[in-house]
Design an enzyme around this catalytic site. Structure first.
Site, PDB file in Angstrom:
ATOM      1  N   LYS A 163       6.497  -3.361  -6.768  1.00 57.70           N
ATOM      2  CA  LYS A 163       7.417  -2.619  -5.621  1.00 57.70           C
ATOM      3  C   LYS A 163       7.234  -3.544  -4.363  1.00 57.70           C
ATOM      4  O   LYS A 163       6.215  -3.676  -3.822  1.00 57.70           O
ATOM      5  CB  LYS A 163       6.332  -1.250  -5.250  1.00 57.70           C
ATOM      6  CG  LYS A 163       7.378  -0.554  -4.504  1.00 57.70           C
ATOM      7  CD  LYS A 163       6.428   0.364  -3.544  1.00 57.70           C
ATOM      8  CE  LYS A 163       5.611  -0.010  -2.511  1.00 57.70           C
ATOM      9  NZ  LYS A 163       6.682  -0.588  -1.537  1.00 57.70           N
ATOM     10  N   GLU A 181      -5.997  -7.375  -1.201  1.00 57.35           N
ATOM     11  CA  GLU A 181      -5.725  -8.309  -0.327  1.00 57.35           C
ATOM     12  C   GLU A 181      -5.471  -7.728   0.959  1.00 57.35           C
ATOM     13  O   GLU A 181      -4.289  -7.260   1.287  1.00 57.35           O
ATOM     14  CB  GLU A 181      -4.569  -9.566  -0.819  1.00 57.35           C
ATOM     15  CG  GLU A 181      -5.182 -10.236  -2.002  1.00 57.35           C
ATOM     16  CD  GLU A 181      -6.357 -11.328  -1.812  1.00 57.35           C
ATOM     17  OE1 GLU A 181      -6.804 -11.535  -0.824  1.00 57.35           O
ATOM     18  OE2 GLU A 181      -6.779 -11.645  -2.909  1.00 57.35           O
ATOM     19  N   CYS A 190      -1.896 -13.042   7.240  1.00 60.35           N
ATOM     20  CA  CYS A 190      -3.227 -12.286   7.301  1.00 60.35           C
ATOM     21  C   CYS A 190      -4.378 -13.417   7.577  1.00 60.35           C
ATOM     22  O   CYS A 190      -5.404 -12.847   8.156  1.00 60.35           O
ATOM     23  CB  CYS A 190      -3.252 -11.791   5.885  1.00 60.35           C
ATOM     24  SG  CYS A 190      -3.127 -12.817   4.613  1.00 60.35           S
ATOM     25  N   GLU A 195      -6.263  -6.437  14.410  1.00 64.75           N
ATOM     26  CA  GLU A 195      -5.366  -7.678  13.807  1.00 64.75           C
ATOM     27  C   GLU A 195      -4.222  -7.331  14.688  1.00 64.75           C
ATOM     28  O   GLU A 195      -3.480  -6.037  14.420  1.00 64.75           O
ATOM     29  CB  GLU A 195      -4.990  -7.278  12.268  1.00 64.75           C
ATOM     30  CG  GLU A 195      -4.158  -8.242  11.780  1.00 64.75           C
ATOM     31  CD  GLU A 195      -4.261  -8.105  10.100  1.00 64.75           C
ATOM     32  OE1 GLU A 195      -3.680  -6.829   9.653  1.00 64.75           O
ATOM     33  OE2 GLU A 195      -4.087  -9.094   9.518  1.00 64.75           O
TER      34      GLU A 195
HETATM   35  P1  NAD Z   1       1.287  -2.002   4.544  1.00 65.61           P
HETATM   36  O1  NAD Z   1      -0.094  -1.852   3.978  1.00 65.61           O
HETATM   37  O2  NAD Z   1       1.945  -1.281   5.178  1.00 65.61           O
HETATM   38  O3  NAD Z   1       2.509  -2.218   3.268  1.00 65.61           O
HETATM   39  C1  NAD Z   1       2.005  -3.145   2.346  1.00 65.61           C
HETATM   40  C2  NAD Z   1       2.730  -2.732   0.868  1.00 65.61           C
HETATM   41  O4  NAD Z   1       2.039  -1.405   0.478  1.00 65.61           O
HETATM   42  C3  NAD Z   1       4.019  -2.215   1.119  1.00 65.61           C
HETATM   43  O5  NAD Z   1       5.079  -2.407  -0.041  1.00 65.61           O
HETATM   44  C4  NAD Z   1       4.060  -0.569   1.383  1.00 65.61           C
HETATM   45  O6  NAD Z   1       5.190   0.031   1.031  1.00 65.61           O
HETATM   46  C5  NAD Z   1       3.055  -0.207   0.399  1.00 65.61           C
HETATM   47  N1  NAD Z   1       2.205   0.669   0.683  1.00 65.61           N
HETATM   48  C6  NAD Z   1       1.752   1.214   1.943  1.00 65.61           C
HETATM   49  N2  NAD Z   1       0.680   2.039   1.647  1.00 65.61           N
HETATM   50  C7  NAD Z   1       0.868   2.343   0.432  1.00 65.61           C
HETATM   51  C8  NAD Z   1       0.107   3.372  -0.347  1.00 65.61           C
HETATM   52  N3  NAD Z   1      -1.032   4.312   0.286  1.00 65.61           N
HETATM   53  N4  NAD Z   1      -0.036   3.273  -1.559  1.00 65.61           N
HETATM   54  C9  NAD Z   1       0.933   2.348  -2.387  1.00 65.61           C
HETATM   55  N5  NAD Z   1       1.664   1.585  -1.614  1.00 65.61           N
HETATM   56  C10 NAD Z   1       1.581   1.693  -0.146  1.00 65.61           C
HETATM   57  O7  NAD Z   1       1.384  -3.616   5.042  1.00 65.61           O
HETATM   58  P2  NAD Z   1       2.668  -4.651   5.809  1.00 65.61           P
HETATM   59  O8  NAD Z   1       2.702  -4.263   7.224  1.00 65.61           O
HETATM   60  O9  NAD Z   1       3.635  -4.570   4.750  1.00 65.61           O
HETATM   61  O10 NAD Z   1       1.942  -5.935   5.422  1.00 65.61           O
HETATM   62  C11 NAD Z   1       1.045  -6.549   6.757  1.00 65.61           C
HETATM   63  C12 NAD Z   1      -0.378  -6.303   6.426  1.00 65.61           C
HETATM   64  O11 NAD Z   1      -0.667  -7.071   5.039  1.00 65.61           O
HETATM   65  C13 NAD Z   1      -1.565  -6.774   7.417  1.00 65.61           C
HETATM   66  O12 NAD Z   1      -2.439  -6.015   7.668  1.00 65.61           O
HETATM   67  C14 NAD Z   1      -1.742  -8.196   6.763  1.00 65.61           C
HETATM   68  O13 NAD Z   1      -3.049  -8.696   7.033  1.00 65.61           O
HETATM   69  C15 NAD Z   1      -1.790  -7.850   5.364  1.00 65.61           C
HETATM   70  N6  NAD Z   1      -1.942  -8.982   4.322  1.00 65.61           N
HETATM   71  C16 NAD Z   1      -2.732  -9.553   3.703  1.00 65.61           C
HETATM   72  C17 NAD Z   1      -2.931 -10.815   3.096  1.00 65.61           C
HETATM   73  C18 NAD Z   1      -3.863 -10.971   2.095  1.00 65.61           C
HETATM   74  O14 NAD Z   1      -3.851 -11.870   1.170  1.00 65.61           O
HETATM   75  N7  NAD Z   1      -5.068 -10.590   2.261  1.00 65.61           N
HETATM   76  C19 NAD Z   1      -1.694 -11.348   2.941  1.00 65.61           C
HETATM   77  C20 NAD Z   1      -0.495 -10.672   3.587  1.00 65.61           C
HETATM   78  C21 NAD Z   1      -0.601  -9.746   4.327  1.00 65.61           C
END
Ligand code: NAD
Length: 487
Positions: free
Chosen positions: A188, A262, A296, A393
Site C-alpha cells: 500500500k 520503522e 527519519c 520530529e
Molecule cells: P504516516 O504514518 O502518516 O503514514 C505512513 C503510511 O502508513 C502511509 O502509507 C499511510 O497511509 C499509512 N497509515 C497511516 N496510518 C495507518 C494505520 N493506522 N494503519 C495502516 N496504515 C496507516 O507517515 P508519513 O507522514 O507518510 O511519513 C512520515 C513519517 O514516517 C515520519 O514520522 C518519519 O520519521 C517516518 N519514517 C520512518 C522511517 C524509518 O525507516 N524509520 C523512514 C521514513 C519515514
C-alpha cells in the site's frame, strides 16, 4: 502503462496492480496528486477500497498457497525473475526519479541516486543471500542423538505499508527480502506518492512476476488499517510515523501477527570540540538536512560544546544559508518544497513555536515568496534540549543547536530523547568519535557523515521502532524456523 518523465503529462489511472495485471478499482474515489513545487495537479489515481484490498490479499494468498508456486521455487529460480524485475526497474530509473521528485519535492539529485538505484540493488542483494548454500536448510547434531534439520520457511502474505518520503527505497527494503525469501506481498503506497508505484507495477509485468506475487493498491490510512488486520495477511512491515506505528503494533499484538516498525526520529549530531564542520560541509548538510529535512534519520538536534558555541553556530548558519532552494526537478536544487501544504504548515507551526519558546533564528524562519510549499532552511540557536523543537520530529529543513559543557553531558543530551533512530558524531579524532558513538542509544550512527549502508541493519530503538531492515538481519523478519527431528 507508462507515465513518462515529461513534467507536463497528467497521469490518469483507475487501476490497481493485482494478480499480475492492471485491474480497475471497484470504487470511484480518486486521489489527486499535486506537485509541491508548482502546486499544480499532476495526476489522478485510484483511491483503493476495502474490496480492492480483499482482491489483492486473495491474489497474494493464492500465489503463496500454490503447491508448485513462488514459495516452493528454488531460490535461484526466484532470483532469475527478480533479476528481470531489477533490470525492468532500472530501465525506468529516470522516470522513477522524476516521478518521486514531482510528487514529494525530493531534489532530483537525491531521487536519481537513491530512489532509482535502491530497488535493483536490494533485489539482487537479497536474492544472493537467500541462494547461499545452506541458508534455507541445514542439519545439526541433535542433543539426544540423531540429526535435526533446521529450515527457514517463508511466512506467507506480507502487507507492506510505505510512507511518501522515500517511497521506492522504503518499498524495496521490504519487497526485496520478502520476495527473495518466497513470500508474496500486498503493498500500500502512501496517497502522496502513487505514481512511482505504477512504474513498479509496469516493471513487474514486463519482468513476468508470477500472478499474485506482488500486488499494489494505493489507498489512505483507513484502508491501510483494514489491510493490517486482514485475516489473509501473515506479516506486516510498516514505515511511517510513531503514532501510526503504535496503532499498528496494538492491532498486530492482538492478532499475534509479526510486525516490523520503522518510525520517527529526532537524532543528534554530536559535534566534538575538534570537529571540522566547514571541511565536511557537504557531509554535514547531508546528515542534518537530507531530502528537505523529510528524512527519519536526519541529525536535526545539533549538540555543540559551549566553549565553541558561537563559532559552530556561525559555521552552521553559513552552510545552511548557502543552500539552494528551488523546484525539485532542478538538478541544482539542494532544498525542495515540503510534500504538501499541510506539511508546510506543520513545519511553520514548529518554527513559530521555537520563536515563542525563546530560541533564536539565525537563518531562514519564513516561507519564500511565490508558488510551492517551500520553507526556508532554518537554524535555531539558543535552544535547550527540553524545548518542543528539540524533542518533536519536525520533518522539515529546521535545525536546532543546543550547547553542552563536556562530553558526558553531550552524550546524556543525545540520549535524552523519546527517539533513537540515526545520529552522527563529528570529530577529527575518528577513534574518539567511534567511542562516543558507542554510548549513543540509537539504531545507527555515522562518523563525520551519515551514509546509510544497505548491507547493515537499520532501524530504531525506543519510539523509533521495532525490528531491523537492511543487511542480512532483515531477512529474519520474513521467515520462520522449522526444526525436523530425526533421532
Ligand atoms: P504516516 O504514518 O502518516 O503514514 C505512513 C503510511 O502508513 C502511509 O502509507 C499511510 O497511509 C499509512 N497509515 C497511516 N496510518 C495507518 C494505520 N493506522 N494503519 C495502516 N496504515 C496507516 O507517515 P508519513 O507522514 O507518510 O511519513 C512520515 C513519517 O514516517 C515520519 O514520522 C518519519 O520519521 C517516518 N519514517 C520512518 C522511517 C524509518 O525507516 N524509520 C523512514 C521514513 C519515514
Amino acid at each position: 502503462m507508462s507515465i513518462t518523465d515529461n513534467v507536463d503529462t497528467f497521469v490518469d489511472s483507475n487501476d490497481n496492480y493485482i494478480g499480475g495485471e492492471w485491474v480497475p478499482s471497484e470504487g470511484s474515489a480518486r486521489i489527486t496528486i499535486t506537485s509541491p513545487s508548482t502546486e499544480e495537479a499532476i495526476g489522478s489515481v485510484v483511491d483503493g477500497t476495502e474490496g480492492d484490498m480483499d482482491r489483492a490479499v486473495a491474489a497474494a494468498r493464492a500465489a503463496f498457497d500454490d503447491p508448485t508456486g513462488w514459495s516452493t521455487w528454488a531460490p535461484g529460480q526466484r532470483a532469475e525473475v527478480l533479476e528481470r524485475f531489477a533490470v525492468a526497474l532500472e530501465a525506468r530509473g529516470a522516470e522513477t526519479a522524476s516521478a518521486v521528485s514531482r510528487q514529494n519535492g525530493m531534489p532530483l539529485s537525491v531521487s536519481s541516486s537513491v530512489e532509482s538505484a535502491f530497488p535493483g540493488l536490494l533485489l539482487r542483494y537479497y536474492s544472493g543471500l537467500v541462494a547461499e548454500p545452506g541458508f534455507l536448510e541445514s542439519t545439526r547434531p541433535a542433543m539426544f542423538g540423531g540429526l535435526t534439520t533446521v529450515r527457514r520457511e517463508a511466512l506467507g502474505v506480507v502487507a507492506a505499508i510505505i510512507p511518501w518520503n522515500f517511497p521506492q527505497a522504503l518499498a524495496f527494503t521490504k519487497l526485496a527480502p520478502a520476495l527473495a525469501m518466497g513470500n508474496t506481498v500486498v503493498m500500500k503506497p502512501s496517497p502522496e506518492t502513487v505514481l512511482d508505484s505504477l512504474i513498479v507495477g509496469a516493471a513487474a509485468i514486463e519482468a513476468g512476476l508470477p500472478a499474485g506475487v506482488l500486488n499494489i493498491v494505493p489507498a489512505g490510512r483507513e484502508v491501510g488499517a483494514y489491510l493490517v488486520s486482514h485475516p489473509g495477511v501473515d506479516k506486516v512491515a510498516f514505515t511511517g510515523s510513531s503514532a501510526a506505528g503504535r496503532q499498528i503494533a496494538a492491532v498486530c499484538g492482538g492478532l499475534l501477527r509479526p510486525v516490523t516498525l520503522e518510525l520517527g526520529g529526532k537524532s543528534a549530531a554530536l559535534v566534538l570540540e575538534d570537529a571540522d564542520l566547514v571541511g565536511n560541509a557537504a557531509q554535514f548538510l547531508n546528515a542534518t538536512m537530507p531530502n528537505n529535512g523529510q528524512t527519519c534519520n536526519a541529525s536535526t538536534r545539533i549538540l555543540v560544546p559551549h566553549s565553541k558555541y558561537a563559532a559552530f553556530v556561525d559555521d552552521i548558519t553559513d552552510m545552511v544559508k548557502a543552500m539552494k532552494v528551488g523546484d525539485a526537478l532542478d538538478p541544482e536544487t539542494q532544498v525542495g518544497p515540503m510534500v504538501s501544504a499541510r506539511q508546510r504548515d506543520r513545519v511553520m507551526s514548529y518554527v513559530d513555536r521555537g520563536r515563542a519558546d525563546g530560541a533564536r533564528v539565525t537563518t531562514g524562519g519564513g516561507r519564500p515568496d511565490g508558488v510551492g510549499y517551500f520553507v526556508q532552511p532554518t537554524v535555531f540557536a539558543d535552544v535547550t534540549n527540553d524545548q518542543v523543537i528539540a524533542q518533536e520530529e519536525i520533518f522539515g529543513p529546521v535545525l536546532t543547536v543546543i550547547g553542552y559543557s563536556d562530553e558526558a553531558e553531550g552524550i546524556r543530551l543525545a540520549n535524552d530523547s523519546e527517539f533513537g533512530l540515526g545520529g552522527s558524531v563529528w570529530s577529527q579524532d575518528t577513534a574518539r568519535a567511534i567511542d562516543v558513538a558507542r554510548h549513543v542509544k540509537t539504531g545507527s550512527i555515522g562518523i563525520n557523515s551519515y551514509v546509510n549502508d544497505p548491507a547493515s541493519p537499520f532501524g530504531g530503538v525506543k519510539s523509533s521502532g521495532m525490528g531491523r531492515e537492511q543487511g542480512p538481519e532483515a531477512l529474519s523478519s520474513y521467515f520462520t524456523y522449522k526444526s525436523i527431528y530425526n533421532v
